[in-house]
Scaffold this motif. Structure first.
Motif, PDB file in Angstrom:
ATOM      1  N   ALA A  34      -0.502  14.015  -3.959  1.00  0.00           N
ATOM      2  CA  ALA A  34       0.805  13.365  -4.093  1.00  0.00           C
ATOM      3  C   ALA A  34       1.534  13.318  -2.748  1.00  0.00           C
ATOM      4  CB  ALA A  34       1.646  14.096  -5.124  1.00  0.00           C
ATOM      5  N   ILE A  35       1.433  14.418  -1.964  1.00  0.00           N
ATOM      6  CA  ILE A  35       2.076  14.449  -0.643  1.00  0.00           C
ATOM      7  C   ILE A  35       1.422  13.430   0.280  1.00  0.00           C
ATOM      8  CG2 ILE A  35       2.582  15.896   1.362  1.00  0.00           C
ATOM      9  CD1 ILE A  35       2.511  18.309  -0.576  1.00  0.00           C
ATOM     10  N   HIS A  36       0.101  13.299   0.154  1.00  0.00           N
ATOM     11  CA  HIS A  36      -0.631  12.315   0.957  1.00  0.00           C
ATOM     12  C   HIS A  36      -0.063  10.916   0.727  1.00  0.00           C
ATOM     13  CE1 HIS A  36      -4.802  10.423   2.023  1.00  0.00           C
ATOM     14  NE2 HIS A  36      -3.954  10.351   3.032  1.00  0.00           N
ATOM     15  N   GLY A  37       0.232  10.606  -0.517  1.00  0.00           N
ATOM     16  CA  GLY A  37       0.810   9.307  -0.819  1.00  0.00           C
ATOM     17  C   GLY A  37       2.162   9.100  -0.152  1.00  0.00           C
ATOM     18  N   LYS A  38       2.956  10.158  -0.073  1.00  0.00           N
ATOM     19  CA  LYS A  38       4.263  10.046   0.588  1.00  0.00           C
ATOM     20  C   LYS A  38       4.100   9.814   2.086  1.00  0.00           C
ATOM     21  CE  LYS A  38       6.132  11.404  -3.375  1.00  0.00           C
ATOM     22  NZ  LYS A  38       6.772  10.460  -4.295  1.00  0.00           N
ATOM     23  N   LEU A  79       0.829  -1.209   0.000  1.00  0.00           N
ATOM     24  CA  LEU A  79       0.000   0.000   0.000  1.00  0.00           C
ATOM     25  C   LEU A  79       0.857   1.250   0.000  1.00  0.00           C
ATOM     26  CD1 LEU A  79      -2.621   1.749   0.616  1.00  0.00           C
ATOM     27  CD2 LEU A  79      -2.063   1.348   3.013  1.00  0.00           C
ATOM     28  N   GLY A  80       1.856   1.289   0.885  1.00  0.00           N
ATOM     29  CA  GLY A  80       2.724   2.461   0.955  1.00  0.00           C
ATOM     30  C   GLY A  80       3.478   2.709  -0.337  1.00  0.00           C
ATOM     31  N   LEU A  81       3.991   1.640  -0.933  1.00  0.00           N
ATOM     32  CA  LEU A  81       4.697   1.789  -2.205  1.00  0.00           C
ATOM     33  C   LEU A  81       3.750   2.245  -3.315  1.00  0.00           C
ATOM     34  CD1 LEU A  81       6.945  -1.411  -2.096  1.00  0.00           C
ATOM     35  CD2 LEU A  81       7.664   0.956  -1.716  1.00  0.00           C
ATOM     36  N   THR A  82       2.516   1.733  -3.282  1.00  0.00           N
ATOM     37  CA  THR A  82       1.535   2.112  -4.302  1.00  0.00           C
ATOM     38  C   THR A  82       1.173   3.581  -4.185  1.00  0.00           C
ATOM     39  OG1 THR A  82       0.627  -0.128  -4.318  1.00  0.00           O
ATOM     40  CG2 THR A  82      -0.750   1.618  -5.239  1.00  0.00           C
ATOM     41  N   THR A  83       0.904   4.044  -2.969  1.00  0.00           N
ATOM     42  CA  THR A  83       0.548   5.449  -2.792  1.00  0.00           C
ATOM     43  C   THR A  83       1.740   6.366  -3.055  1.00  0.00           C
ATOM     44  OG1 THR A  83       0.995   5.277  -0.401  1.00  0.00           O
ATOM     45  CG2 THR A  83      -1.271   4.927  -1.140  1.00  0.00           C
ATOM     46  N   HIS A  84       2.941   5.886  -2.739  1.00  0.00           N
ATOM     47  CA  HIS A  84       4.140   6.708  -2.942  1.00  0.00           C
ATOM     48  C   HIS A  84       4.423   6.913  -4.429  1.00  0.00           C
ATOM     49  CE1 HIS A  84       8.131   8.348  -1.963  1.00  0.00           C
ATOM     50  NE2 HIS A  84       8.574   7.632  -2.974  1.00  0.00           N
ATOM     51  N   PHE A  85       4.418   5.807  -5.184  1.00  0.00           N
ATOM     52  CA  PHE A  85       4.766   5.901  -6.597  1.00  0.00           C
ATOM     53  C   PHE A  85       3.544   6.106  -7.494  1.00  0.00           C
ATOM     54  CE2 PHE A  85       8.293   3.369  -4.793  1.00  0.00           C
ATOM     55  CZ  PHE A  85       9.355   4.162  -5.184  1.00  0.00           C
ATOM     56  N   GLY A  86       2.371   5.774  -6.997  1.00  0.00           N
ATOM     57  CA  GLY A  86       1.183   5.875  -7.832  1.00  0.00           C
ATOM     58  C   GLY A  86       0.301   7.068  -7.555  1.00  0.00           C
ATOM     59  N   GLY A  87       0.675   7.894  -6.557  1.00  0.00           N
ATOM     60  CA  GLY A  87      -0.156   9.048  -6.227  1.00  0.00           C
ATOM     61  C   GLY A  87      -0.333  10.003  -7.388  1.00  0.00           C
ATOM     62  N   GLU A  88       0.745  10.298  -8.092  1.00  0.00           N
ATOM     63  CA  GLU A  88       0.652  11.209  -9.233  1.00  0.00           C
ATOM     64  C   GLU A  88      -0.120  10.572 -10.391  1.00  0.00           C
ATOM     65  OE1 GLU A  88       4.257  13.194 -10.365  1.00  0.00           O
ATOM     66  OE2 GLU A  88       5.078  13.042  -8.335  1.00  0.00           O
ATOM     67  N   TRP A  89       0.017   9.257 -10.557  1.00  0.00           N
ATOM     68  CA  TRP A  89      -0.741   8.586 -11.612  1.00  0.00           C
ATOM     69  C   TRP A  89      -2.241   8.648 -11.333  1.00  0.00           C
ATOM     70  CZ3 TRP A  89      -3.828   4.096 -11.509  1.00  0.00           C
ATOM     71  CH2 TRP A  89      -4.258   3.664 -12.770  1.00  0.00           C
ATOM     72  N   VAL A  90      -2.629   8.514 -10.078  1.00  0.00           N
ATOM     73  CA  VAL A  90      -4.042   8.621  -9.723  1.00  0.00           C
ATOM     74  C   VAL A  90      -4.564  10.002 -10.082  1.00  0.00           C
ATOM     75  CG1 VAL A  90      -5.684   8.630  -7.801  1.00  0.00           C
ATOM     76  CG2 VAL A  90      -3.914   6.870  -7.911  1.00  0.00           C
ATOM     77  N   GLU A  91      -3.753  11.039  -9.813  1.00  0.00           N
ATOM     78  CA  GLU A  91      -4.168  12.403 -10.148  1.00  0.00           C
ATOM     79  C   GLU A  91      -4.304  12.577 -11.659  1.00  0.00           C
ATOM     80  OE1 GLU A  91      -4.956  15.013  -8.333  1.00  0.00           O
ATOM     81  OE2 GLU A  91      -4.636  14.144  -6.363  1.00  0.00           O
ATOM     82  N   ARG A  92      -3.404  11.977 -12.433  1.00  0.00           N
ATOM     83  CA  ARG A  92      -3.417  12.146 -13.890  1.00  0.00           C
ATOM     84  C   ARG A  92      -4.517  11.326 -14.553  1.00  0.00           C
ATOM     85  NH1 ARG A  92       1.318  13.961 -16.503  1.00  0.00           N
ATOM     86  NH2 ARG A  92       2.947  14.656 -15.072  1.00  0.00           N
ATOM     87  N   SER A  93      -4.690  10.098 -14.094  1.00  0.00           N
ATOM     88  CA  SER A  93      -5.619   9.196 -14.772  1.00  0.00           C
ATOM     89  C   SER A  93      -7.053   9.384 -14.323  1.00  0.00           C
ATOM     90  CB  SER A  93      -5.201   7.742 -14.548  1.00  0.00           C
ATOM     91  OG  SER A  93      -5.257   7.414 -13.174  1.00  0.00           O
ATOM     92  N   GLY A  94      -7.272   9.960 -13.141  1.00  0.00           N
ATOM     93  CA  GLY A  94      -8.620  10.182 -12.648  1.00  0.00           C
ATOM     94  C   GLY A  94      -9.121   9.057 -11.772  1.00  0.00           C
TER      95      GLY A  94
END
Length: 674
Positions: free
Chosen positions: A551-555, A176-191
């Motif tokens: 993105a910060i939330h994911g970090k 989960l932590g790795l997903t939110t860390h590296f995927g936070g920006e992708w979630v913002e971009r992809s919707g």
């Protein structure tokens, strides 16, 4: 070739007003100002990838390229490309969908004039996504079945131990932590639609894979399912609804996260009875051979037991397990009797329950994700006026790289870590803990159904805490709300005293009061745990600005991942150590002759039997001298003291957080760039 492309672009859009070609210099003005220009010339030009853009602009001056870096999104029937000058971001962009796809961010974006009173319609789909993954918090419902997958009524020599299965939850949290860390920006971009759909499919597949792993008794498959796929699904389905709700409610950030995450906790509240009903549906009791007085047993060199050749009941050499009253108190079927059971029979029902719920949860999350929406970037609620130069605005925020270097980030990170560790230790083992601590003192009250109800109550507390504390933080402030969570120190630190008081009581009536205090205190502590995460997104936005809060939330959520490792795995280690010490203490009290008659082994050779789970606290208590106190309720004393210490340290970290002057920092960075 460059001239041919230029002429085609010139004919397809009037924005190409001036093209000067001469000798060594070609200047292109107004290139790619609109997506329509590219679509118009698409059929007459080669495939237009970012590399082609680089080739086309090579003749331009370096200064022009630096100040006019292409940022136009190019949609094709196959994929979508964004040239931002950053190769890593281009890779992320290629994972997005075409704008006309129903799961794309364009399809999920509401019109700029969307009515404010209609924004509430965005909440139910987000809540359903969180509801579908809330069951991840009731991992303790699976723990008893995982540790008795073969023995069914009690653990056998080949069954997994707590040190094997509790890290499954911890590793899911790491993923989960790795997903939110590296995927936070992708979630913002992809919707939210694409992120929620991918996450729901991963979560459903995780439960199905875990069920197959239990059926085949393959621990690697269990980890691949729950820890890997489950962690990815957890991370994606967690982030998408939170960021969606915050964008719809910039005027009430605490309320927004509370609305989103309350259903995450509600999913944990309704999951225990659902899980238990599926387990009961598929449960098959093993074959009962007889009481321990009617069946003669032999102990093998590995510590396991089989029916001896001289036994009058059962087939010789049949592998068996011996279940005590304490073991059967954890089984839902109250008709079972203590005694010897055939190891090669019965079914906990765990694997079929996991597969069934995987299909259900995955389907609910996938369908709900399809209807999530986000507001247009320029949308604000009617009547909402805010200074966009402050962190209250939606367009202001410090860059993620800068935030990571501030003192506030590690302090906030540790505030989350310390507060969450104790809560996760309880949530991951709540059913086991309530049974271990209180079933011996109050066997008539603390039954299997009572333990299931306790897990559901903790889930409800999680939901109430997520909404209640987030709502309260809008009025008392985020930092003050985090400060109140320090009340968990006396609650967690006082649990061992309640356990000792119950065991030293002379009757069950005297033990009820400590049980009620434990029950109430743990529920309050879990509301604090829920509040940590519902207040966190708004706390981040207040400190660093809303613009990059997702993105910060994911970090910051990597702190939760770390706590999920330290909490459950720390509890497993401390409990195992305490259990071994308790068994050694009981061995010194047990009569040598009675031990040899019960286990067909002398006490000096008891170590293999302990490792094989043949010698347990419950079986030793049956032959221990009268008046011996059952040490099981005290197995968690050290865990409680460590958790209380971490909550204290996190409270001091929160006190040390100071607000940043975001506007001043952004102005300075702008001057540095100029």
């Amino acid at each position: 070739m460059h001239m041919g492309v230029i002429r085609l672009l010139h004919r397809s859009n009037s924005s190409f007003r001036s093209i000067v070609v001469g000798g060594r210099q070609r200047r292109l003005k107004g290139i790619l100002q609109s997506r329509e220009a590219l679509h118009a010339c698409w059929n007459n030009t080669p495939p237009f990838y970012p590399s082609n853009v680089t080739d086309l602009t090579k003749p331009c001056s370096p200064a022009y390229l630096q100040s006019n870096r292409l940022k136009t999104t190019v949609s094709t029937p196959q994929t979508e490309h964004v040239n931002t000058g950053d190769a890593g971001k281009n890779v992320v962009a290629r994972l997005c969908l075409p704008s006309n796809h129903p799961l794309s961010i364009e399809s999920a974006t509401a019109p700029i004039d969307y009515p404010t009173e209609q924004r509430w319609k965005a909440i139910p789909p987000a809540n359903l996504v969180h509801l579908s993954i809330g069951a991840v918090y009731v991992y303790s419902m699976w723990t008893p079945g995982l540790t008795t997958a073969l023995g069914v009524v009690t653990s056998s020599a080949l069954d997994w131990g707590h040190t094997d299965v509790l890290p499954v939850f911890s590793m899911a949290a790491v993923t989960l932590g790795l997903t939110t860390h590296f995927g936070g920006e992708w979630v913002e971009r992809s919707g939210p639609r694409l992120a929620g759909t991918v996450g729901s499919i991963c979560w459903g597949s995780a439960l199905i894979t875990t069920g197959i792993g239990v059926e085949l008794h393959s621990l690697p498959l269990v980890y691949a399912g729950y820890s890997l796929l489950g962690g990815i699904g957890w991370g994606l389905c967690y982030l998408a609804p939170v960021t969606t709700c915050m964008k719809w409610f910039p005027d009430r950030r605490g309320l927004a996260t509370g609305l989103a995450l309350s259903c995450f906790g509600l999913g944990a509240a309704i999951a225990p009875p659902i899980i238990q009903s599926f387990i009961d549906l598929f449960f098959m009791a093993p074959d009962f051979i007889g009481s321990v007085h009617d069946v003669s047993l032999s102990t093998l060199p590995d510590g396991s037991q089989v029916i001896s050749e001289c036994s009058h009941n059962g087939n010789p050499h049949t592998p068996v397990v011996v279940a005590t009253d304490m073991d059967l108190a954890k089984v839902a079927d109250s008709s079972l009797s203590p005694g010897v059971y055939d190891l090669n029979s019965g079914d906990t029902g765990l694997s079929k329950a996991l597969i069934s719920l995987g299909v259900i949860y995955g389907s609910v999350g996938t369908v709900a994700s399809r209807f999530m929406t986000v507001p247009s970037p320029g949308w604000v609620p009617s009547g909402y006026e805010v200074d966009q130069k402050t962190t209250a605005g939606t367009k202001v925020g410090l860059p993620v790289d800068y935030v990571m270097k501030t003192n506030q980030f590690p302090l906030l990170w540790f505030s989350v870590f310390g507060n969450a560790t104790g809560g996760l230790a309880l949530l991951s083992s709540s059913k086991l803990m309530i049974s271990d601590i209180w079933a011996g003192a109050l066997p008539g009250i603390v039954t299997a159904s009572f333990c299931t109800g306790y897990v559901a109550a903790l889930g409800s507390a999680n939901a109430v805490g997520r909404f209640g504390w987030a709502f309260a933080s809008d009025w008392i402030g985020r930092k003050n709300t985090y400060g109140l969570f320090a009340l968990g120190v006396p609650i967690v630190g006082g649990c061992p005293y309640l356990c000792h008081a119950a065991m030293e009581s002379t009757g069950s009536n005297e033990a009820i009061l400590p049980l009620a205090a434990f029950y109430t205190g743990s529920i309050l502590a879990i509301t604090f745990y829920g509040g940590i995460f519902s207040v966190l997104p708004a706390y981040i936005a207040d400190l660093f600005g809303q613009k990059n809060a997702g993105a910060i939330h994911g970090k910051v959520l990597t702190a939760w991942a770390a706590s999920a490792v330290c909490g459950p795995m720390g509890l497993a280690y401390l409990r195992t150590s305490a259990e071994k010490n308790a068994i050694q203490d009981l061995l010194e009290r047990v009569d040598d002759i009675m031990f040899e008659e019960t286990f067909d082994c002398v006490k000096a050779n008891a170590e293999p039997l302990i490792d094989a789970k043949t010698v347990t606290i419950s079986r030793l208590m049956e032959i221990a001298p009268e008046g011996t106190i059952d040490p099981t309720p005290f197995l968690y004393d050290t865990t409680c003291y460590v958790a209380a210490g971490l909550i204290t340290a996190s409270a001091f970290a929160n006190l040390a957080i100071r607000p940043l002057n975001v506007a001043k920092i952004l102005k300075r960075k702008e001057q540095e760039r100029a």
